[in-house]
Design a protein around this motif. Structure first.
Motif, short mmCIF file in Angstrom:
data_model
loop_
_atom_site.label_atom_id
_atom_site.label_comp_id
_atom_site.label_asym_id
_atom_site.label_seq_id
_atom_site.Cartn_x
_atom_site.Cartn_y
_atom_site.Cartn_z
N PHE A 178 34.07 33.24 -19.81
CA PHE A 178 34.65 33.31 -21.27
C PHE A 178 36.22 33.48 -21.07
O PHE A 178 37.26 32.89 -21.53
CB PHE A 178 34.30 34.18 -22.11
CG PHE A 178 34.80 33.55 -23.60
CD1 PHE A 178 34.05 32.80 -24.39
CD2 PHE A 178 36.02 34.32 -24.31
CE1 PHE A 178 34.52 32.57 -25.83
CE2 PHE A 178 36.48 33.74 -25.43
CZ PHE A 178 35.44 33.08 -26.31
N TYR A 179 36.67 34.44 -19.99
CA TYR A 179 37.95 34.84 -19.73
C TYR A 179 38.57 33.44 -18.93
O TYR A 179 39.73 33.11 -19.29
CB TYR A 179 38.01 36.04 -18.72
CG TYR A 179 39.58 36.36 -18.06
CD1 TYR A 179 40.20 36.48 -19.25
CD2 TYR A 179 39.76 36.30 -16.98
CE1 TYR A 179 41.70 36.84 -18.67
CE2 TYR A 179 40.95 36.75 -16.28
CZ TYR A 179 41.84 36.96 -17.32
OH TYR A 179 43.31 37.18 -16.80
N ILE A 180 37.86 32.76 -18.31
CA ILE A 180 38.40 31.43 -17.55
C ILE A 180 38.84 30.38 -18.89
O ILE A 180 39.91 29.67 -18.62
CB ILE A 180 37.44 30.85 -16.54
CG1 ILE A 180 37.47 31.62 -15.28
CG2 ILE A 180 37.90 29.46 -16.33
CD1 ILE A 180 36.67 31.23 -14.53
N ILE A 181 37.79 30.42 -19.71
CA ILE A 181 38.12 29.67 -20.74
C ILE A 181 39.50 29.88 -21.73
O ILE A 181 40.16 29.14 -21.80
CB ILE A 181 36.80 29.68 -21.73
CG1 ILE A 181 35.61 28.78 -21.18
CG2 ILE A 181 37.08 28.97 -23.30
CD1 ILE A 181 34.35 29.25 -21.89
N SER A 182 39.78 31.27 -21.75
CA SER A 182 40.80 31.75 -22.40
C SER A 182 42.06 31.04 -21.52
O SER A 182 42.96 30.92 -22.13
CB SER A 182 40.76 33.10 -22.40
OG SER A 182 39.81 33.75 -23.07
N ILE A 183 41.94 31.34 -20.22
CA ILE A 183 43.08 30.91 -19.37
C ILE A 183 43.31 29.21 -19.57
O ILE A 183 44.43 28.88 -19.96
CB ILE A 183 43.18 31.26 -17.89
CG1 ILE A 183 42.84 32.94 -17.78
CG2 ILE A 183 44.19 30.55 -17.24
CD1 ILE A 183 42.42 33.00 -16.32
N LEU A 184 42.30 28.66 -19.69
CA LEU A 184 42.29 27.24 -19.78
C LEU A 184 42.82 26.85 -21.29
O LEU A 184 43.46 25.93 -21.33
CB LEU A 184 41.01 26.45 -19.44
CG LEU A 184 40.27 26.58 -18.21
CD1 LEU A 184 39.11 25.94 -18.04
CD2 LEU A 184 41.50 25.90 -17.06
N LEU A 185 42.57 27.62 -22.15
CA LEU A 185 43.05 27.38 -23.37
C LEU A 185 44.23 27.35 -23.46
O LEU A 185 45.23 26.80 -24.32
CB LEU A 185 42.19 28.13 -24.42
CG LEU A 185 42.57 28.07 -26.04
CD1 LEU A 185 42.18 26.53 -26.52
CD2 LEU A 185 41.88 28.99 -26.96
N LEU A 186 44.88 28.59 -22.85
CA LEU A 186 46.30 28.87 -22.79
C LEU A 186 46.99 27.58 -22.35
O LEU A 186 48.26 27.30 -22.48
CB LEU A 186 46.62 30.16 -22.11
CG LEU A 186 47.84 30.95 -22.35
CD1 LEU A 186 47.92 31.08 -23.99
CD2 LEU A 186 48.06 32.21 -21.76
N PHE A 187 46.59 27.22 -21.00
CA PHE A 187 47.10 25.93 -20.47
C PHE A 187 47.41 24.91 -21.58
O PHE A 187 48.34 24.17 -21.73
CB PHE A 187 46.26 25.38 -19.42
CG PHE A 187 46.53 26.15 -17.92
CD1 PHE A 187 47.67 25.94 -17.36
CD2 PHE A 187 45.64 26.93 -17.38
CE1 PHE A 187 48.23 26.17 -16.16
CE2 PHE A 187 45.82 27.33 -16.17
CZ PHE A 187 47.17 27.07 -15.53
N LEU A 188 46.07 24.65 -22.30
CA LEU A 188 46.15 23.42 -23.23
C LEU A 188 47.22 23.99 -24.44
O LEU A 188 47.77 22.84 -24.91
CB LEU A 188 44.75 23.31 -23.84
CG LEU A 188 44.50 22.29 -24.92
CD1 LEU A 188 44.79 20.95 -24.33
CD2 LEU A 188 43.22 22.46 -25.63
N VAL A 189 47.31 24.99 -24.64
CA VAL A 189 48.13 25.25 -25.77
C VAL A 189 49.63 25.13 -25.30
O VAL A 189 50.68 24.52 -26.09
CB VAL A 189 48.10 26.82 -26.36
CG1 VAL A 189 49.30 27.43 -27.12
CG2 VAL A 189 46.93 26.97 -27.17
N PHE A 190 50.05 25.57 -24.06
CA PHE A 190 51.34 25.29 -23.37
C PHE A 190 51.45 23.77 -23.51
O PHE A 190 52.57 23.21 -23.52
CB PHE A 190 51.43 26.04 -22.06
CG PHE A 190 51.47 27.37 -22.33
CD1 PHE A 190 52.01 28.16 -23.50
CD2 PHE A 190 51.36 28.20 -21.24
CE1 PHE A 190 52.03 29.33 -23.77
CE2 PHE A 190 51.79 29.56 -21.22
CZ PHE A 190 51.91 30.17 -22.50
N ALA A 191 50.51 22.99 -23.00
CA ALA A 191 50.55 21.65 -22.88
C ALA A 191 51.08 20.72 -24.15
O ALA A 191 51.88 19.82 -24.38
CB ALA A 191 49.42 20.85 -22.16
N LEU A 192 50.23 21.35 -25.18
CA LEU A 192 50.18 20.62 -26.50
C LEU A 192 51.83 20.98 -26.93
O LEU A 192 52.51 20.19 -27.74
CB LEU A 192 49.34 21.24 -27.47
CG LEU A 192 47.89 20.85 -27.33
CD1 LEU A 192 46.83 21.67 -28.18
CD2 LEU A 192 47.86 19.08 -27.33
#
Length: 335
Positions: free
Chosen positions: A112-126
């Motif tokens: 779930f922590y990896i999911i958190s990092i990937l979501l942060l990537f997504l937020v920055f990309a958006l």
């Protein structure tokens, strides 16, 4: 005493104040958790995580609301995440020559922590591609994007609650809730005072050395605010409670990325992130997380030799961001 020496003393004293306030906060929160019979999952994912991560949350709030330096708080969050992931497990493993783990930690908390990092990537990309004003270099994180991160943390807590709701503690505890709530309030004030001191020291270091405040968030503030996490995990490891030691690290990092960072954005209204700097740093954090998972999954323990390797990775991280800042290397900009 010259200016640099004075601010070094301020940073050290402030770190001590943060540690004392965090210790008081965790003790009061634990008593209140038992008094109200909170489930183990809620205690671990919310109470312990918030208690040990409140200094990082405070650093974002103080940096943004008081000093108008969101980048300083952002640096503290990323630097703290790397410190928590590499240094704290290493120090905890050295207590007993190894640190045992479980499949639940590797398969649930770490993933779930990896999911958190990937979501942060997504937020920055958006923020870089779809938010008006965003570019391939500047990502604009808005309130809706920040709320997406907070909502994800709510899912994290919900999943833990669903897994262990039937194991809620029902033991009677002789606790005065009014007294513990009072201690909790005092601890929050103490931590805020300590964070204000270390934030001012970081800003002074940036002025003295003519370097970006982001660097001092990554190092000075990150280390100073992460020490409470370190003491909690090391104490747990010394008591042969390696599960608490590791879940505290992963839970705190998840809280920092999904709660502390978006809170800073909500305070500021919106935040502009240097996309070309943020992505490589998150990339390093992702790589460190994968190494953490592989090492803890192998034999379900972190050996003393692997602990030294973790410390080496953290030294590499410090050298890298330091050389980037002074312009000796340009790996980030050159990607």
């Amino acid at each position: 005493m010259n200016g640099l020496a004075l601010w070094l003393v301020v940073a050290v004293v402030s770190t001590g104040v943060i540690w004392k306030g965090s210790d008081l906060l965790e003790r009061s929160a634990e008593q209140l958790s038992r008094y109200y019979g909170l489930p183990v999952a809620v205690h671990g994912a919310v109470v312990v995580a918030v208690g040990s991560s409140f200094p990082e949350l405070s650093s974002v709030v103080v940096s943004t609301a008081v000093h108008g330096e969101f980048s300083l708080g952002l640096g503290a969050i990323v630097g703290s995440a790397v410190f928590n992931l590499l240094v704290i497990p290493a120090l905890a493993a050295m207590q007993n020559e190894s640190l045992e783990t479980t499949r639940d930690i590797v398969h649930k908390d770490a993933q779930f922590y990896i999911i958190s990092i990937l979501l942060l990537f997504l937020v920055f990309a958006l923020g870089a591609t779809y938010v008006p004003g965003g570019t391939n270099q500047a990502a604009i994180v808005t309130t809706p994007l920040a709320l997406l991160l907070l909502l994800t943390y709510g899912v994290y807590v919900f999943l833990h609650q669903q897994d262990t709701s039937e194991h809620a503690s029902t033991d009677a505890v002789d606790v005065s809730p009014r007294r513990e709530w009072g201690r909790l309030a005092v601890s929050l004030v103490v931590i805020a005072v300590g964070v204000e001191g270390i934030v001012r020291a970081a800003l002074a270091f940036g002025s003295i050395f003519e370097t970006p405040s982001f660097l001092w968030g990554l190092t000075v503030i990150a280390i100073g605010t992460s020490l409470p996490d370190a003491f909690v995990s090391i104490r747990a490891a010394a008591n042969d409670d390696s599960v608490t030691s590791l879940t505290n690290v992963l839970g705190s990092n998840t809280f920092n990325l999904l709660v502390a960072l978006p809170v800073g954005v909500l305070i500021a209204g919106s935040a502009t992130i240097d996309f070309l700097v943020a992505v490589p740093l998150l990339g390093y954090l992702t790589g460190a997380t994968l190494i953490f998972i592989v090492f803890t999954r192998t034999g379900l323990e972190l050996s003393e030799r692997e602990a030294y390797f973790f410390l080496l990775l953290y030294l590499v991280f410090l050298c890298w961001v330091g050389l980037e800042t002074v312009g000796r290397v340009d790996i980030v900009r050159g990607l």
